[in-house]
Design a protein around this motif. Structure first.
Motif, PDB file in Angstrom:
ATOM      1  N   UNK A  98       0.825  -1.208   0.000  1.00 35.31           N
ATOM      2  CA  UNK A  98       0.000   0.000   0.000  1.00 35.31           C
ATOM      3  C   UNK A  98       0.861   1.261   0.000  1.00 35.31           C
ATOM      4  N   UNK A  99       0.330   2.302  -0.601  1.00 36.85           N
ATOM      5  CA  UNK A  99       0.965   3.623  -0.579  1.00 36.85           C
ATOM      6  C   UNK A  99      -0.055   4.590   0.029  1.00 36.85           C
ATOM      7  N   UNK A 100       0.066   4.864   1.322  1.00 39.66           N
ATOM      8  CA  UNK A 100      -0.905   5.712   2.017  1.00 39.66           C
ATOM      9  C   UNK A 100      -0.268   7.041   2.398  1.00 39.66           C
ATOM     10  N   UNK A 101      -1.067   8.088   2.308  1.00 40.28           N
ATOM     11  CA  UNK A 101      -0.547   9.430   2.626  1.00 40.28           C
ATOM     12  C   UNK A 101      -1.471  10.155   3.606  1.00 40.28           C
ATOM     13  N   UNK A 102      -2.230   9.406   4.381  1.00 42.26           N
ATOM     14  CA  UNK A 102      -3.149  10.012   5.351  1.00 42.26           C
ATOM     15  C   UNK A 102      -2.368  10.612   6.517  1.00 42.26           C
ATOM     16  N   UNK A 103      -2.947  11.648   7.145  1.00 37.96           N
ATOM     17  CA  UNK A 103      -2.273  12.276   8.284  1.00 37.96           C
ATOM     18  C   UNK A 103      -2.280  11.387   9.516  1.00 37.96           C
ATOM     19  N   UNK A 104      -3.344  10.598   9.681  1.00 36.85           N
ATOM     20  CA  UNK A 104      -3.502   9.800  10.892  1.00 36.85           C
ATOM     21  C   UNK A 104      -4.292   8.539  10.586  1.00 36.85           C
ATOM     22  N   UNK A 105      -3.873   7.439  11.211  1.00 38.45           N
ATOM     23  CA  UNK A 105      -4.660   6.203  11.189  1.00 38.45           C
ATOM     24  C   UNK A 105      -4.955   5.821  12.631  1.00 38.45           C
ATOM     25  N   UNK A 106      -6.228   5.597  12.924  1.00 41.18           N
ATOM     26  CA  UNK A 106      -6.652   5.159  14.259  1.00 41.18           C
ATOM     27  C   UNK A 106      -7.130   3.712  14.138  1.00 41.18           C
ATOM     28  N   UNK A 107      -6.451   2.820  14.831  1.00 41.53           N
ATOM     29  CA  UNK A 107      -6.799   1.395  14.805  1.00 41.53           C
ATOM     30  C   UNK A 107      -7.540   1.058  16.089  1.00 41.53           C
ATOM     31  N   UNK A 108      -8.843   1.312  16.063  1.00 42.84           N
ATOM     32  CA  UNK A 108      -9.685   1.076  17.233  1.00 42.84           C
ATOM     33  C   UNK A 108     -10.128  -0.384  17.224  1.00 42.84           C
ATOM     34  N   UNK A 109      -9.159  -1.251  17.538  1.00 42.46           N
ATOM     35  CA  UNK A 109      -9.393  -2.692  17.493  1.00 42.46           C
ATOM     36  C   UNK A 109      -8.392  -3.368  18.426  1.00 42.46           C
ATOM     37  N   UNK A 110      -8.565  -4.647  18.667  1.00 36.65           N
ATOM     38  CA  UNK A 110      -7.719  -5.372  19.608  1.00 36.65           C
ATOM     39  C   UNK A 110      -6.326  -5.665  19.038  1.00 36.65           C
ATOM     40  N   UNK A 111      -5.318  -5.525  19.867  1.00 32.24           N
ATOM     41  CA  UNK A 111      -3.963  -6.012  19.593  1.00 32.24           C
ATOM     42  C   UNK A 111      -3.356  -5.496  18.286  1.00 32.24           C
ATOM     43  N   UNK A 112      -3.705  -4.279  17.897  1.00 33.06           N
ATOM     44  CA  UNK A 112      -3.173  -3.769  16.627  1.00 33.06           C
ATOM     45  C   UNK A 112      -1.706  -3.371  16.732  1.00 33.06           C
ATOM     46  N   UNK A 113      -1.193  -3.289  17.971  1.00 38.63           N
ATOM     47  CA  UNK A 113       0.228  -2.977  18.159  1.00 38.63           C
ATOM     48  C   UNK A 113       1.035  -4.194  18.566  1.00 38.63           C
ATOM     49  N   UNK A 114       0.411  -5.380  18.515  1.00 42.20           N
ATOM     50  CA  UNK A 114       1.075  -6.609  18.929  1.00 42.20           C
ATOM     51  C   UNK A 114       1.400  -7.449  17.703  1.00 42.20           C
TER      52      UNK A 114
END
Length: 851
Positions: free
Chosen positions: A708-724
């Motif tokens: 993917x090529x994303x250029x968004x200012x912010x991504x919010x991952x409101x879900x479980x274990x997205x940093x694990x």
């Protein structure tokens, strides 16, 4: 008739020219082979440059193919491995593209693919080595060439053993033993690789191994720590290698290194040094053994790394030790700059990390005596060397493309990198489905892309040389001063944890021993967030542990500042620093506890370098919300709809709800929004399944984000274990969050554990309310948690850090938005007021004079 004669003349001329060019290429190659010198090779290269654009026919391609094979062989012999790989890989591409097998019975396996596989192995590019070996095994099976099939299986098993993939090595060896027509020597090779792999894995079968193979006996003695016996077996292996009609200098050098390692274990330091000198003399015949080789004499050979690492380990002088280790880093860079696969890069990063720890340990000892700040700067440089190195490279490529958006080389590179990631995903699937033909085809395509990327990289490096930032610390201090922040960076080593604390005015350096007690305290603290009741069951124990962890991690030594930048490492990636307690407390009321989040705004980052280079965030309240909700199913997210209403209340949002929240539509529309908000289920993955996040129709896997090529200012991952995710030394947690960083996202909010549906909805309500107010993700993240703790409608039990500290923010602290607008408006009003006042005074003076 007239035109027919012209056609015949043109045809005759072109045929003659074609034959002349074909013959010229063969003659140039034969002349070079008759006298292989630097001068004759230079002549060959000049002629190749002249030949290449004129080649048209299949016969000319065949002639050029032979030139490249000979070129590759010569380059390998003069230790120009990366260039040799390029020659062989180009030859293989031509052979495939022009179907040269239809006009020649040339042994492509023995004279092209085998040398190519060996070269990839030499430079530590195990991914391409594996692809190449699998390609020629496929050809051998197709041609029913049993001898080459057996040789390929042996090479593949040995590659897996060298790469530390012992289970795969055992599997390939066992399959190889089933091939009909095995000679006793080939059978012995398969058994040796299998036995060595079992020894490495400490399998129960190890105790029953009975063999005459000296290599197996050596590994068994080494495993049993019988170093004297291992030394005897190693001497037997060395004698056997020297007795071969054509022994490999590289193989001999590696054996000398193994000998040196054994002597060091037996505390024979002089013998160790002598063996390392012997290894260097084999690789650099004209080298003066009494001094370290010059950098320019070194080349891309991983045996050098083993030599210099061992030399560094036995030095008494810290300066000499660092000189040795720096040469290892130099050779490692020579190897990795020609590697394109992420897996191979991660393997080198792991080795570099161990070396970094050795260097930091040396500098810490110097610092204890000298206490000079420049030692801290050097130590930090080693800590930063392999922190998110692949991510840094990805960010650098995308930043360069943003600066030069019309550069055809950079655009082509991005296309190839995207294609590489996509083919890798397909390859993983094909291997799982055991589709050998597809695996072979994808392996070839990946090898070709790897070759194309190397050619492009050489051109890009010439156009955009990489400038080293000599003022790194000064620039970092300036940024910290501007952002009213302190930075704490950790290096989580195998033996110790090093802490660097940096503010605009000071540098601090600490070491903490990694013993069983400390490891247990880290594990126990992370364990508090495994279930909702773990903290509530013993609140006083949690507060004690949270305060002790605050002190252990040296946060009590951080200068008081509005903002705290945390660069975690290792298992510290999974600790929510916000939940740490900054003072001893006896209270069981969570809202009254002195959590660190109340004291400072906490921002995380992967490395100090990435933080320093991070672009200023821009406020954008255009949100694309992806909300599958999964209504009327067992995995329904009941409060997800409330979360959507909150976002809609404070932002300019569009939502893909329920069955409309498809993977395809989400990424088609992503470019039109500043913020992507995912409210869904996610999974940290396993050893076989990558981390993934759910859409209404499909799952998005970590590997897909590399395309993917994303250029968004912010991504919010409101879900479980997205940093694990799987913890990769140096690169960090290979999580969904890291995947979005690879895709180009600078600002991320994500979770560290399985989050509660309702509390997440409340936190997100507060987050977007504060984001709208302060136009800062960092402040919004801090305020959302503070307000959650202060909310009197929430019971004390639900104010446990389990419910509110899961979401962390990776990015920067820079505030750009309403605060600056207010200042602008304030100065505008002041300016207008002064103008009106001056106008009034002038007017009165004017009226006074008239009177």
């Amino acid at each position: 008739m007239k035109y027919s004669l012209i056609f015949l003349l043109l045809f005759s001329f072109s045929t003659t020219f074609s034959q002349d060019l074909e013959e010229a290429i063969y003659v140039a190659t034969e002349n070079f082979n008759a006298n292989r010198t630097a001068e004759s090779f230079s002549t060959l290269l000049k002629k190749e440059t002249d030949f290449r654009p004129k080649i048209k026919t299949i016969d000319q391609q065949l002639a050029y193919f032979f030139l490249l094979i000979n070129k590759g062989h010569y380059l390998d012999n003069i230790n120009k491995q990366p260039q040799a790989i390029l020659a062989y890989q180009t030859a293989w591409n031509i052979y495939n593209k022009h179907q040269l097998s239809t006009i020649t019975d040339y042994d492509i396996i023995d004279y092209c693919l085998k040398p190519l596989g060996i070269l990839y192995n030499k430079v530590g590019d195990y991914t391409n080595a594996e692809n190449t070996i699998k390609q020629y095994i496929f050809i051998a099976e197709k041609n029913k060439n049993n001898s080459q099939r057996i040789a390929g299986a042996i090479n593949l098993a040995q590659l897996y053993f060298t790469a530390g993939k012992f289970d795969e090595a055992i599997k390939v060896s066992e399959n190889g033993l089933q091939i009909t027509g095995l000679t006793s020597s080939k059978k012995e090779k398969f058994l040796a690789i299998k036995n060595n792999s079992q020894i490495a894995l400490n399998k129960s079968e190890v105790t029953t191994i009975k063999t005459k193979n000296p290599e197996v006996k050596y590994n068994l003695a080494l495993k049993n720590k019988d170093y004297k016996q291992a030394l005897l077996h190693l001497r037997e292996i060395i004698t056997e290698e020297y007795s071969k009609p054509e022994f490999s200098a590289r193989a001999i050098a590696k054996l000398h290194v193994l000998n040196a390692q054994l002597h060091l274990k037996l505390d024979h330091k002089n013998a160790c040094v002598l063996e390392l000198k012997n290894a260097l003399n084999v690789l650099l015949p004209n080298h003066d053994a009494n001094i370290l080789p010059k950098y320019e004499d070194l080349y891309a050979e991983n045996t050098f790394i083993d030599i210099f690492d061992l030399l560094g380990n036995i030095q008494i002088s810290s300066i000499n030790a660092l000189d040795c280790y720096d040469r290892s880093f130099y050779v490692s860079n020579l190897l990795t700059e020609n590697i394109t696969s992420q897996e191979a890069k991660l393997r080198h990063a792991d080795k570099n990390r161990k070396r970094s720890e050795a260097c930091i340990a040396i500098l810490y000892q110097d610092f204890k005596t000298l206490k000079t700040p420049n030692i801290i700067v050097k130590a930090l440089a080693y800590a930063e060397k392999n922190k998110g190195s692949i991510l840094k490279e990805t960010i650098a490529k995308k930043s360069l493309l943003q600066l030069h958006p019309n550069d055809t080389l950079l655009l082509r590179e991005q296309v190839l990198l995207t294609k590489q990631a996509d083919l890798t995903n397909q390859l993983i699937k094909a291997e799982f489905e055991k589709n050998s033909e597809t695996v072979n085809d994808l392996g070839y395509k990946l090898s070709k892309i790897s070759n194309d990327l190397k050619v492009l990289k050489n051109k890009i490096d010439l156009s955009y040389p990489n400038d080293k930032n000599e003022n790194f610390i000064d620039d970092l201090k300036q940024k910290l001063k501007k952002e009213k922040a302190s930075l704490v960076e950790y290096f989580y080593g195998e033996n110790d944890i090093y802490t660097f604390i940096i503010s605009d005015k000071s540098l601090q350096f600490f070491k903490l021993k990694r013993d069983k007690s400390f490891d247990a305290s880290i594990s126990n603290y992370i364990g508090y967030f495994n279930s909702p009741n773990a903290i509530n069951n013993d609140v006083s124990k949690f507060t004690t542990d949270a305060f002790n962890m605050y002190q252990q991690l040296k946060l009590n030594r951080v200068k008081a500042s509005n903002n705290l930048i945390v660069i975690p490492d290792g298992f510290l990636n999974f600790i929510p620093f916000e939940s740490l307690i900054s003072k001893e407390t006896k209270t069981t009321n969570y809202s009254k506890m002195p959590f660190l989040i109340k004291k400072q705004c906490i921002v995380y980052n992967t490395s100090a370098e990435i933080f320093l280079k991070g672009k200023k965030p821009e406020f954008d309240d255009h949100v694309l919300g992806i909300f599958p909700v999964f209504k009327n199913t067992k995995k329904a997210l009941t409060f997800s709809e409330d979360e959507a209403k909150s976002i809609d209340q404070f932002t300019n949002a569009k939502f893909l709800m329920y069955t409309n929240a498809t993977k395809k539509d989400a990424f088609i529309q992503a470019d039109n929004y500043g913020i992507l908000h995912f409210s869904t289920h996610a999974d940290a993955g396993s050893f076989t399944v990558p981390a993934n996040i759910e859409f209404a129709d499909d799952n998005l896997y970590l590997n897909e984000l590399y395309t993917k090529q994303l250029d968004n200012n912010l991504v919010v991952l409101s879900a479980c274990e997205t940093g694990i995710g799987k913890l990769s030394k140096g690169e960090g947690s290979m999580s969904l969050a890291r995947g979005f960083q690879y895709a180009g996202i600078d600002q991320l909010v994500f979770s560290l554990w399985k989050v509660n549906d309702k509390s997440t909805s409340q936190i997100m309500h507060n987050f977007y309310k504060n984001y709208n107010k302060f136009e800062s993700v960092a402040i919004a993240n801090q305020k959302s948690k503070q307000q959650y703790l202060d909310d009197k409608s929430i019971t004390n039990a639900k104010k446990s850090p389990y419910y509110w500290s899961a979401f962390v923010y990776y990015g920067t602290t820079t505030i750009k938005g309403k605060s600056s607008i207010l200042i602008y408006l304030l100065f505008t009003f002041i300016g207008l007021a002064i103008t009106l006042l001056l106008w009034s005074v002038i007017r009165k003076q004017k009226h006074g004079r008239q009177a």
